[in-house]
Design a protein around this motif. Structure first.
Motif, PDB file in Angstrom:
ATOM      1  N   LEU A   1       0.898  -1.267   0.062  1.00  0.00           N
ATOM      2  CA  LEU A   1       0.062   0.016  -0.091  1.00  0.00           C
ATOM      3  C   LEU A   1       0.928   1.304  -0.016  1.00  0.00           C
ATOM      4  CD1 LEU A   1      -2.589  -0.970   2.907  1.00  0.00           C
ATOM      5  CD2 LEU A   1      -2.961  -1.258   0.344  1.00  0.00           C
ATOM      6  N   HIS A   2       2.147   1.263   0.635  1.00  0.00           N
ATOM      7  CA  HIS A   2       2.842   2.448   0.539  1.00  0.00           C
ATOM      8  C   HIS A   2       4.209   2.354  -0.308  1.00  0.00           C
ATOM      9  CE1 HIS A   2       1.399   1.848   5.075  1.00  0.00           C
ATOM     10  NE2 HIS A   2       0.541   2.698   4.160  1.00  0.00           N
ATOM     11  N   GLU A   3       4.645   3.262  -0.455  1.00  0.00           N
ATOM     12  CA  GLU A   3       5.822   3.711  -1.309  1.00  0.00           C
ATOM     13  C   GLU A   3       6.735   4.734  -0.383  1.00  0.00           C
ATOM     14  OE1 GLU A   3       7.568   5.504  -5.543  1.00  0.00           O
ATOM     15  OE2 GLU A   3       5.569   5.687  -5.154  1.00  0.00           O
ATOM     16  N   ALA A   4       7.809   3.842  -0.297  1.00  0.00           N
ATOM     17  CA  ALA A   4       8.925   4.464   0.735  1.00  0.00           C
ATOM     18  C   ALA A   4       9.870   5.610   0.140  1.00  0.00           C
ATOM     19  CB  ALA A   4       9.718   3.498   1.498  1.00  0.00           C
ATOM     20  N   ILE A   5       9.767   6.655   0.411  1.00  0.00           N
ATOM     21  CA  ILE A   5      10.509   7.857  -0.402  1.00  0.00           C
ATOM     22  C   ILE A   5      11.900   8.083   0.369  1.00  0.00           C
ATOM     23  CG2 ILE A   5      10.313  10.306  -1.419  1.00  0.00           C
ATOM     24  CD1 ILE A   5       8.445   8.105  -2.570  1.00  0.00           C
ATOM     25  N   GLY A   6      11.908   7.928   1.644  1.00  0.00           N
ATOM     26  CA  GLY A   6      13.059   8.352   2.344  1.00  0.00           C
ATOM     27  C   GLY A   6      12.850   7.739   3.914  1.00  0.00           C
ATOM     28  N   GLU A   7      13.869   8.417   4.575  1.00  0.00           N
ATOM     29  CA  GLU A   7      13.831   7.890   5.846  1.00  0.00           C
ATOM     30  C   GLU A   7      14.339   9.381   6.856  1.00  0.00           C
ATOM     31  OE1 GLU A   7      15.202   3.336   7.045  1.00  0.00           O
ATOM     32  OE2 GLU A   7      16.863   4.808   6.266  1.00  0.00           O
ATOM     33  N   VAL A   8      13.506   9.320   7.908  1.00  0.00           N
ATOM     34  CA  VAL A   8      13.878  10.620   8.754  1.00  0.00           C
ATOM     35  C   VAL A   8      13.987   9.948  10.209  1.00  0.00           C
ATOM     36  CG1 VAL A   8      12.786  12.143   7.039  1.00  0.00           C
ATOM     37  CG2 VAL A   8      11.320  11.082   8.969  1.00  0.00           C
ATOM     38  N   GLU A   9      14.396  10.722  11.093  1.00  0.00           N
ATOM     39  CA  GLU A   9      14.616  10.715  12.527  1.00  0.00           C
ATOM     40  C   GLU A   9      13.107  10.988  12.935  1.00  0.00           C
ATOM     41  OE1 GLU A   9      18.039  12.427  14.125  1.00  0.00           O
ATOM     42  OE2 GLU A   9      19.344  11.198  12.966  1.00  0.00           O
ATOM     43  N   ALA A  10      12.661  10.118  13.867  1.00  0.00           N
ATOM     44  CA  ALA A  10      11.397  10.315  14.238  1.00  0.00           C
ATOM     45  C   ALA A  10      11.164   9.657  15.667  1.00  0.00           C
ATOM     46  CB  ALA A  10      10.268   9.879  13.366  1.00  0.00           C
ATOM     47  N   GLY A  11      10.070   9.972  16.245  1.00  0.00           N
ATOM     48  CA  GLY A  11       9.863   9.233  17.475  1.00  0.00           C
ATOM     49  C   GLY A  11       8.970   7.980  17.590  1.00  0.00           C
TER      50      GLY A  11
END
Length: 175
Positions: free
Chosen positions: A125-135
């Motif tokens: 269902l999702h397309e990963a565009i990138g990664e970020v630091e998150a909680g």
């Protein structure tokens, strides 16, 4: 005349056998024609089913293509609405038109795919565009960048998301 009767009685078994042979030949021919007709009938039904399937597939393809084109218009409305201030009179009108368009698309089988922050990443269902630091846990959805869409249960546009790398060590120590 009596001679004829006697002769006919003699010839009767031969003629009966001859008649029975012809009758059997006619039955075989009848069965062959009937089998041929049944095969032709089955071929016609299979052809009709095949044509119906091809037509349905063509219709689905056309519908998907048409809905994708209309989704571009919907996204243009979203960008236009986002660029206006809340007190702008045009914003309310654009939102109503956008909602009408979305209602029409929903009637055609369209569903939105939303990815909530912290939810599991689903590559179907999702397309990963990138990664970020998150909680959020590493590998889970950090934020949704673009809404995705299903048409009659089939993904036509996956939701674009950024994935969480987890929290940076410094921000974890501050807690």
């Amino acid at each position: 005349m009596e001679k004829d009767k006697k002769q006919r009685k003699k010839d009767a078994p031969e003629e009966r056998e001859k008649g029975e042979g012809e009758l059997e030949r006619f039955r075989r021919e009848r069965d062959e024609y009937l089998d041929g007709w049944k095969r032709a009938q089955a071929d016609l039904l299979n052809y009709k089913r095949g044509e119906e399937d091809r037509f349905k597939e063509f219709t689905r393809f056309y519908q998907e293509s048409f809905v994708k084109d209309l989704l571009q218009v919907l996204e243009s409305f979203d960008r236009g609405i986002a660029s206006l201030k809340d007190d702008d009179e045009a914003k309310g009108g654009l939102e109503r038109i956008r909602d009408q368009l979305l209602t029409i698309l929903v009637k055609q089988g369209l569903e939105e795919i939303h990815a909530e922050p912290g939810s599991d990443f689903n590559p179907g269902l999702h397309e990963a565009i990138g990664e970020v630091e998150a909680g959020h846990p590493p590998g889970s959805v950090a934020e949704e960048l673009r809404t995705g869409y299903l048409l009659s249960g089939k993904v036509i546009i996956p939701a674009q998301v950024r994935l969480s790398k987890g929290q940076h060590k410094e921000s974890q120590n501050k807690k």
